[in-house]
Structure formats: C-alpha cells, structure tokens
Scaffold this motif. Structure first.
Motif, PDB file in Angstrom:
ATOM      1  N   VAL A  45       0.847  -1.195   0.000  1.00 42.53           N
ATOM      2  CA  VAL A  45       0.000   0.000   0.000  1.00 42.53           C
ATOM      3  C   VAL A  45       0.883   1.246   0.000  1.00 42.53           C
ATOM      4  N   SER A  46       0.403   2.258  -0.668  1.00 43.66           N
ATOM      5  CA  SER A  46       1.208   3.473  -0.875  1.00 43.66           C
ATOM      6  C   SER A  46       1.074   4.441   0.292  1.00 43.66           C
ATOM      7  N   GLY A  47       2.207   4.966   0.714  1.00 39.16           N
ATOM      8  CA  GLY A  47       2.238   6.005   1.732  1.00 39.16           C
ATOM      9  C   GLY A  47       2.938   7.235   1.207  1.00 39.16           C
ATOM     10  N   ASP A  48       2.985   8.275   2.024  1.00 40.74           N
ATOM     11  CA  ASP A  48       3.625   9.532   1.614  1.00 40.74           C
ATOM     12  C   ASP A  48       4.595  10.057   2.668  1.00 40.74           C
ATOM     13  N   PHE A  49       5.067   9.136   3.547  1.00 38.20           N
ATOM     14  CA  PHE A  49       5.977   9.508   4.637  1.00 38.20           C
ATOM     15  C   PHE A  49       5.290  10.434   5.642  1.00 38.20           C
ATOM     16  N   LYS A  50       3.960  10.374   5.727  1.00 39.46           N
ATOM     17  CA  LYS A  50       3.203  11.207   6.661  1.00 39.46           C
ATOM     18  C   LYS A  50       2.369  10.324   7.592  1.00 39.46           C
ATOM     19  N   VAL A  51       2.098  10.833   8.798  1.00 38.05           N
ATOM     20  CA  VAL A  51       1.381  10.077   9.823  1.00 38.05           C
ATOM     21  C   VAL A  51      -0.042   9.734   9.397  1.00 38.05           C
ATOM     22  N   SER A  52      -0.786  10.711   8.885  1.00 34.95           N
ATOM     23  CA  SER A  52      -2.200  10.498   8.583  1.00 34.95           C
ATOM     24  C   SER A  52      -2.407   9.439   7.511  1.00 34.95           C
ATOM     25  N   MET A  53      -1.593   9.464   6.464  1.00 39.34           N
ATOM     26  CA  MET A  53      -1.714   8.462   5.404  1.00 39.34           C
ATOM     27  C   MET A  53      -1.381   7.069   5.932  1.00 39.34           C
ATOM     28  N   ALA A  54      -0.351   6.970   6.753  1.00 39.01           N
ATOM     29  CA  ALA A  54       0.041   5.673   7.313  1.00 39.01           C
ATOM     30  C   ALA A  54      -1.061   5.103   8.191  1.00 39.01           C
ATOM     31  N   TYR A  55      -1.725   5.959   8.940  1.00 39.49           N
ATOM     32  CA  TYR A  55      -2.854   5.531   9.771  1.00 39.49           C
ATOM     33  C   TYR A  55      -3.933   4.871   8.911  1.00 39.49           C
ATOM     34  N   GLU A  56      -4.298   5.544   7.820  1.00 40.35           N
ATOM     35  CA  GLU A  56      -5.346   5.025   6.934  1.00 40.35           C
ATOM     36  C   GLU A  56      -4.918   3.735   6.241  1.00 40.35           C
ATOM     37  N   GLN A  57      -3.652   3.649   5.868  1.00 38.43           N
ATOM     38  CA  GLN A  57      -3.188   2.448   5.169  1.00 38.43           C
ATOM     39  C   GLN A  57      -3.028   1.265   6.126  1.00 38.43           C
ATOM     40  N   ALA A  58      -2.680   1.528   7.377  1.00 45.20           N
ATOM     41  CA  ALA A  58      -2.656   0.445   8.370  1.00 45.20           C
ATOM     42  C   ALA A  58      -4.069  -0.083   8.586  1.00 45.20           C
ATOM     43  N   LYS A  59      -5.014   0.814   8.646  1.00 41.74           N
ATOM     44  CA  LYS A  59      -6.433   0.432   8.779  1.00 41.74           C
ATOM     45  C   LYS A  59      -6.858  -0.440   7.606  1.00 41.74           C
ATOM     46  N   ARG A  60      -6.452  -0.050   6.413  1.00 37.69           N
ATOM     47  CA  ARG A  60      -6.790  -0.815   5.208  1.00 37.69           C
ATOM     48  C   ARG A  60      -6.204  -2.224   5.268  1.00 37.69           C
ATOM     49  N   LEU A  61      -4.937  -2.332   5.662  1.00 44.32           N
ATOM     50  CA  LEU A  61      -4.270  -3.639   5.716  1.00 44.32           C
ATOM     51  C   LEU A  61      -4.898  -4.562   6.754  1.00 44.32           C
ATOM     52  N   LEU A  62      -5.186  -4.024   7.931  1.00 42.90           N
ATOM     53  CA  LEU A  62      -5.698  -4.859   9.020  1.00 42.90           C
ATOM     54  C   LEU A  62      -7.168  -5.219   8.851  1.00 42.90           C
ATOM     55  N   ASN A  63      -7.817  -4.594   7.873  1.00 40.05           N
ATOM     56  CA  ASN A  63      -9.216  -4.935   7.601  1.00 40.05           C
ATOM     57  C   ASN A  63      -9.377  -5.804   6.356  1.00 40.05           C
ATOM     58  N   LEU A  64      -8.259  -6.288   5.821  1.00 38.30           N
ATOM     59  CA  LEU A  64      -8.328  -7.251   4.719  1.00 38.30           C
ATOM     60  C   LEU A  64      -8.927  -8.558   5.222  1.00 38.30           C
ATOM     61  N   GLU A  65      -9.486  -9.334   4.294  1.00 40.57           N
ATOM     62  CA  GLU A  65     -10.044 -10.638   4.667  1.00 40.57           C
ATOM     63  C   GLU A  65      -8.968 -11.527   5.281  1.00 40.57           C
ATOM     64  N   ASN A  66      -7.747 -11.471   4.700  1.00 45.36           N
ATOM     65  CA  ASN A  66      -6.592 -12.180   5.257  1.00 45.36           C
ATOM     66  C   ASN A  66      -5.503 -11.148   5.551  1.00 45.36           C
ATOM     67  N   PRO A  67      -5.569 -10.510   6.711  1.00 40.47           N
ATOM     68  CA  PRO A  67      -4.611  -9.439   7.011  1.00 40.47           C
ATOM     69  C   PRO A  67      -3.198  -9.977   7.190  1.00 40.47           C
ATOM     70  N   PRO A  68      -2.203  -9.122   6.988  1.00 38.76           N
ATOM     71  CA  PRO A  68      -0.807  -9.545   7.184  1.00 38.76           C
ATOM     72  C   PRO A  68      -0.516  -9.791   8.663  1.00 38.76           C
ATOM     73  N   THR A  69       0.492 -10.596   8.903  1.00 32.05           N
ATOM     74  CA  THR A  69       0.940 -10.826  10.283  1.00 32.05           C
ATOM     75  C   THR A  69       2.088  -9.891  10.654  1.00 32.05           C
ATOM     76  N   ALA A  70       2.654  -9.223   9.644  1.00 33.55           N
ATOM     77  CA  ALA A  70       3.771  -8.302   9.883  1.00 33.55           C
ATOM     78  C   ALA A  70       3.736  -7.175   8.858  1.00 33.55           C
ATOM     79  N   ILE A  71       4.242  -6.009   9.263  1.00 27.44           N
ATOM     80  CA  ILE A  71       4.276  -4.849   8.364  1.00 27.44           C
ATOM     81  C   ILE A  71       5.645  -4.188   8.444  1.00 27.44           C
ATOM     82  N   PHE A  72       6.221  -3.923   7.263  1.00 26.59           N
ATOM     83  CA  PHE A  72       7.428  -3.105   7.185  1.00 26.59           C
ATOM     84  C   PHE A  72       6.993  -1.674   6.896  1.00 26.59           C
ATOM     85  N   LEU A  73       7.443  -0.729   7.738  1.00 29.24           N
ATOM     86  CA  LEU A  73       7.026   0.663   7.669  1.00 29.24           C
ATOM     87  C   LEU A  73       8.188   1.515   7.160  1.00 29.24           C
TER      88      LEU A  73
END
Length: 341
Positions: free
Chosen positions: A219-247
C-alpha cells in the motif's frame, strides 16, 4: 536580456515582471506562469543575482529539506549546522513539507540569495522543474550543490545517501526469520529515492526467500502520519490481514502504531512491525520498537564537509567530479518483530 525584454516577450509591463521575480501575490497564476516560462526559455538571471555571480565567496549556504518535523532531517540539520558553524558559514533553511510547489518557491529564493552552495533533499527524483532549476544553479551559476538522502535524475551532483535497499532487506529478512510469510509494506512516495529503494528492498527480500508477492499487501504512503494511519487500517481490515508490516519511515511508523494501538493490537504479540529510522522518544519510555537505523547527524556532517570542499575548489578554480557517498545502516531488533504463535 533584461526586464524590458522579458516584459515585451511576455506581453506584460515591467512592473508585472518585477512582481513575478519578487514572488508578489499581486499577480495572477496565468500571468506568473507566462512570465516564468519566458524567463526559463531565455535563461534570464535578474541583475541582483548576476551581481552575485561575480562574488567569489560568501559565508552563506542554503539547505532545503523535505520535512523538518521528521527526526531524520532535524538530526541531519544538526550535523550540517555544526560543521558550517565551525567553518564560519551561515545557513539558510527551507522546509518543503514534501510539496513540489514549496520546493520550487524555495529554489526561487535560493536564486535571489548570495549563496556559496546548497544542500537539498528533493521531494521527487523525477520532477523536471526542480531538475531545471538545479541545472541552472550548478551548471550556469556554478554554485556547488550536494544532494542529501535523495536523488534527482538527469544531472550528476555530489550526494550523500544511505543504503536504503539493503536496510529494507535486512528488516524484511528479520521478519521472515521470525516465521512470517504474510508481510505487508506501507511505502513512501515511489518517486522519492528512499521510497523507491525501500520498496525494492522489500520486494527483493520476498523473492530471495521464495515468498509470493501479494499486491494487497503493498500500500502506498507519503511519509506522513495520517496516510500511514489510513493504510494500516486498510491492511488490518483485509479478509486475510498480514501478520507483519514493514514501515518505510519513522512518520509512517507513528501513523501505523496510532491505528494499531487504538484497535488494541499488542505489538510484538498480535502483530509484528519493523520501521525504517529510529523514533527517539521511544528510548525514553523503553518502548520495544524494532527499526533500521542510521546516523542521520553524521550524514548531515558529511554532506556539509563535501559542500565545503566543493566551495573551496570552486574558489580556487579547481575542477572536480561529482561523487556519491553511500553510508551503511543497521538493524536494531527490540521485540516488535516478534509474534505469539
């Protein structure tokens, strides 16, 4: 070429040209664009800048950074300031806030100042406007320019980078070693050097370990807090969410952590994360955060030392070739890379 000529070619008054050159707000965007295009096409340099070209030495340099709120840049600025202060130079700082329009304005200001050199972290490695301005500054005005942390394509300039790709690979390999196969990434801007290189490191680590690349985990970010918040929300709400995230940077880490904490995830138990760049306040509270580290202050010091060397060579009429310095990074594992099985 003078202001009268520019006015005639633009179809405006000399007063309007003067207002454009002084970045006055009392000019319409359309007129400003037309005048600036004529200036660019004719390589016009205002008289006050032209006078400065005859000055062989000044004690001022410019520094343009992409985000002053980012700990990396504030640490790098400390390094730059220390070296420049020790050598009797004043530093003019500009913050672009990852915005190309702000970068263009900063470069316009740089043209009008009597500077001996510039250190810059470009917003994008592919922006043509920034490229043309840096070409004019370094090639026509003969002002030494050093790139800090980020590249600009189309010109050879001195640069001080960190091995972003290697750092990202180290982080993802550490997650794989913990047993993860469902690893996501919140990228930085792919048009920026760190964003692109860290993304490549993530991809390469997965490929080298024969782990399938899942598009939904990128998922695309912009090195900003607000975008990362929304993209973390997107990832963790997938049907099969990841078990780990590289930020991909420290601000991205803060945004993702904000969401994970709000939703009650236990870091290092329910989900694993590794970020790029340290978050200094975490040390004060003994927060277990794993990250790819580097010496940002040292990176700033080296950039300043390179610029001083180039200024000295320019003043002595000594030719030099641009060099690229790539610094190592390291992996600090403190527990957030783990997960309960």
């Amino acid at each position: 070429m003078n202001i009268k000529s520019i006015a005639k070619l633009s179809g405006v008054s000399t007063t309007t040209v003067s207002r454009v050159l002084n970045d006055s707000p009392y000019v319409s965007d359309a007129t400003r664009k037309k005048v600036l295009q004529v200036i660019e096409e004719n390589d016009y340099i205002p008289n006050n800048i032209a006078r400065n070209l005859h000055q062989k030495f000044s004690n001022k340099i410019g520094v343009i950074v992409a985000d002053i709120t980012n700990e990396f840049f504030s640490s790098a600025i400390n390094g730059i300031s220390k070296v420049m202060d020790e050598n009797g130079f004043q530093v003019l700082f500009y913050n672009t806030d990852e915005n190309l329009k702000n970068e263009s304005k900063a470069l316009h200001s740089i043209f009008e100042e009597r500077l001996s050199g510039l250190i810059i972290s470009p917003v994008s490695s592919k922006d043509k406007n920034t490229l043309e301005k840096l070409k004019k500054l370094s090639l026509k005005m003969k002002t030494p320019v050093v790139l800090l942390d980020r590249n600009i394509e189309g010109i050879s300039l001195d640069a001080v980078f960190v091995d972003n790709e290697c750092g990202a690979k180290k982080a993802v390999n550490a997650l794989i070693k913990e047993g993860h196969r469902d690893i996501a990434i919140i990228t930085g801007p792919i048009t920026s050097t760190p964003g692109n290189s860290r993304y490549r490191g993530y991809i390469e680590a997965l490929r080298e370990n024969n782990i399938p690349i899942k598009e939904e985990y990128i998922v695309s970010g912009d090195f900003k807090v607000s975008m990362a918040y929304e993209q973390a929300k997107r990832l963790l709400n997938l049907e099969n969410p990841p078990t780990a995230i590289f930020l991909s940077n420290n601000m991205t880490s803060l945004g993702a952590l904000k969401y994970l904490k709000e939703k009650g995830y236990k870091i290092g138990e329910d989900i694993s994360i590794i970020g790029f760049d340290e978050i200094n306040p975490f040390k004060a509270i003994d927060y277990l955060f794993s990250y790819v580290g580097r010496d940002a202050e040292k990176q700033g010091e080296i950039a300043a030392e390179v610029l001083l060397d180039r200024i000295d060579k320019k003043n002595k009429g000594v030719e030099y070739e641009a060099q690229r310095i790539v610094l190592d990074c390291y992996l600090s594992l403190n527990g957030s890379e783990k997960i309960k099985r």
